[in-house]
Write a protein that holds these residues in place. Sequence first.
Motif, PDB file in Angstrom:
ATOM      1  N   VAL A  74       0.871  -1.171   0.000  1.00 34.93           N
ATOM      2  CA  VAL A  74       0.000   0.000   0.000  1.00 34.93           C
ATOM      3  C   VAL A  74       0.906   1.219   0.000  1.00 34.93           C
ATOM      4  O   VAL A  74       1.876   1.271   0.776  1.00 34.93           O
ATOM      5  CB  VAL A  74      -0.935  -0.006   1.238  1.00 34.93           C
ATOM      6  CG1 VAL A  74      -1.751   1.279   1.321  1.00 34.93           C
ATOM      7  CG2 VAL A  74      -1.869  -1.218   1.209  1.00 34.93           C
ATOM      8  N   THR A  75       0.630   2.190  -0.866  1.00 31.77           N
ATOM      9  CA  THR A  75       1.550   3.329  -0.987  1.00 31.77           C
ATOM     10  C   THR A  75       1.576   4.155   0.295  1.00 31.77           C
ATOM     11  O   THR A  75       0.592   4.253   1.027  1.00 31.77           O
ATOM     12  CB  THR A  75       1.180   4.245  -2.168  1.00 31.77           C
ATOM     13  OG1 THR A  75      -0.160   4.719  -1.999  1.00 31.77           O
ATOM     14  CG2 THR A  75       1.313   3.527  -3.489  1.00 31.77           C
ATOM     15  N   ASP A  76       2.749   4.775   0.536  1.00 36.25           N
ATOM     16  CA  ASP A  76       2.927   5.586   1.743  1.00 36.25           C
ATOM     17  C   ASP A  76       2.361   6.995   1.531  1.00 36.25           C
ATOM     18  O   ASP A  76       1.711   7.269   0.518  1.00 36.25           O
ATOM     19  CB  ASP A  76       4.412   5.609   2.138  1.00 36.25           C
ATOM     20  CG  ASP A  76       5.299   6.283   1.090  1.00 36.25           C
ATOM     21  OD1 ASP A  76       4.787   7.096   0.282  1.00 36.25           O
ATOM     22  OD2 ASP A  76       6.511   5.999   1.071  1.00 36.25           O
ATOM     23  N   ALA A  77       2.620   7.872   2.463  1.00 36.82           N
ATOM     24  CA  ALA A  77       2.011   9.213   2.441  1.00 36.82           C
ATOM     25  C   ALA A  77       2.364   9.996   1.181  1.00 36.82           C
ATOM     26  O   ALA A  77       1.611  10.870   0.750  1.00 36.82           O
ATOM     27  CB  ALA A  77       2.441   9.990   3.682  1.00 36.82           C
ATOM     28  N   GLU A  78       3.531   9.683   0.586  1.00 37.36           N
ATOM     29  CA  GLU A  78       3.934  10.394  -0.634  1.00 37.36           C
ATOM     30  C   GLU A  78       3.597   9.618  -1.907  1.00 37.36           C
ATOM     31  O   GLU A  78       3.997  10.010  -2.998  1.00 37.36           O
ATOM     32  CB  GLU A  78       5.447  10.665  -0.617  1.00 37.36           C
ATOM     33  CG  GLU A  78       5.856  11.840   0.256  1.00 37.36           C
ATOM     34  CD  GLU A  78       5.849  11.470   1.725  1.00 37.36           C
ATOM     35  OE1 GLU A  78       6.415  10.415   2.068  1.00 37.36           O
ATOM     36  OE2 GLU A  78       5.244  12.207   2.527  1.00 37.36           O
ATOM     37  N   GLY A  79       2.903   8.499  -1.751  1.00 36.05           N
ATOM     38  CA  GLY A  79       2.579   7.681  -2.919  1.00 36.05           C
ATOM     39  C   GLY A  79       3.665   6.667  -3.259  1.00 36.05           C
ATOM     40  O   GLY A  79       3.584   5.996  -4.288  1.00 36.05           O
ATOM     41  N   GLY A  80       4.679   6.550  -2.399  1.00 37.46           N
ATOM     42  CA  GLY A  80       5.795   5.653  -2.689  1.00 37.46           C
ATOM     43  C   GLY A  80       5.453   4.182  -2.454  1.00 37.46           C
ATOM     44  O   GLY A  80       4.631   3.851  -1.604  1.00 37.46           O
ATOM     45  N   TYR A  81       6.100   3.325  -3.241  1.00 41.42           N
ATOM     46  CA  TYR A  81       5.945   1.881  -3.045  1.00 41.42           C
ATOM     47  C   TYR A  81       7.272   1.207  -3.349  1.00 41.42           C
ATOM     48  O   TYR A  81       8.146   1.790  -3.999  1.00 41.42           O
ATOM     49  CB  TYR A  81       4.843   1.312  -3.965  1.00 41.42           C
ATOM     50  CG  TYR A  81       5.309   1.185  -5.407  1.00 41.42           C
ATOM     51  CD1 TYR A  81       5.171   2.237  -6.304  1.00 41.42           C
ATOM     52  CD2 TYR A  81       5.953   0.019  -5.849  1.00 41.42           C
ATOM     53  CE1 TYR A  81       5.640   2.132  -7.608  1.00 41.42           C
ATOM     54  CE2 TYR A  81       6.420  -0.088  -7.139  1.00 41.42           C
ATOM     55  CZ  TYR A  81       6.265   0.973  -8.011  1.00 41.42           C
ATOM     56  OH  TYR A  81       6.757   0.871  -9.298  1.00 41.42           O
TER      57      TYR A  81
END
Lengths: 252, 206
Positions: free
Chosen positions: A143-150
């Motif tokens: 699931v992506t993190d707060a910045e959309g990172g995966y």
Amino acid sequence: MIKFSKLATKEQEPVVEGFFHREFHRHPPAYTPRYKSSVVRSPKLALVSIPNSLSELTGPVFGHGILGDDDNDLTVNYADAGMRPALGERIIVHGRVLDERDKGVPGVLVEIWQANAGGRYRHFKDGYLAPLDESFGGFGRTVTDAEGGYEFRTVRPGPYPWPNGINDWRPSHIHFSLFGAGLAQRLITQMYFEGDPLIPHCPIVNSIPEPSLVDSLVARLDLANTVPMDARAYRFDIVLRGRRSSQFENRS
Amino acid sequence: MAIRSRVLHETPSQTAGPFVHIGCTPNRIGLAYAYRGQDLGERLFDNGVPGQRIVVEGCVFDGIGTPVKDGMVEIWQADHKGLFNSPQDRRGQSSLGFSGWGRQATDPETGEFSFRTIKPGETPFVDGRMQAPFISFWIVARGVNLGLHTRMYFPDEAERNRQDPVLSKLEHACRIQTLIASCVSDNHYRFDIRLQGEGETVFFDV
């Protein structure tokens, strides 16, 4: 800009703004006869365009709570404890999920699946000669993190022959499934690898109308994020549809 | 000031291919204990959730009438009061224990799917008019280059279907039937999806 009227509701009045319309000319058309499976599975009639109401603006939400420790590490998530990790070239695949306004999208469920290093899927319908790897299932999710990172760890999938033309080979690829905040953002795509000579020959790749668009599906070698003596990194950013500004933002 | 315009473009779609189940429904195809044994979207509701229990079954057919046995179908819907389980729906809290989202591989032998869910309530259209109850469907498969959106409406809602803002706007009224399930028995509906050809289901650009 088209504005949708506000919903008349009992409680709070939400500002309903649809997603930017889908740019179909940037996607494969339904009917792409060189990819033979599309011939009888492509709608012939035009799609009916409807504005986004709540059923398209909303969608399921998957928190980080669904994830296990190794869900995003395909080198170990199928092997039982004590078994060796998956065979193959160890890689990290990472990037950001952005929307069309260039903002990271947090909370996106990203699911991937792929063949093993020899080009064989762990699926009852795959009968390719290349052997299965007892330590490799070929599925991962995050699931992506707060910045959309995966980020995923995996092995580079092998190319494989497939029943289309008599000598068609899929380039190495990883399938991606993504859930944004709304059903209208739902997307499945495939990631390819920089420098793979099979890319321009693939009928599925070539279902995409322009070579420059194919480029956006090609992950780049990312030496800066390579883990020395362990795994090479590939960078792959994904863009989901963005939403038009809300009235609140317009006022700011 | 907020960025108002599109500065990036959606990533192009690619087909889900024939092995989508490895990634999305691994337990269904025998990858035992994948993700601790549960596929996402297996169950839409917990016991005790209010609403009318229904079964929605169907089959996806290709253009020559052959069942699509390697596809995947997802559904998304409101709860019995018409509220969505999403922070984007700010009208109120949907039923606790109702996910609103289901996902199934089509059966590898028959191409059938079957969801147990709750009959949705009515939900507002963009102009505030209420829509007839419906379930949103999203279909992917080998040979489908971009996931297909459609909606299933209920056969026992003739009056609300007649007034529905989407159904009543369809240019070809004869195609409305492709969006309305048939009634198998009480609380048991059938919704077949035809990708192409005679009786081709209406698919939406949302």
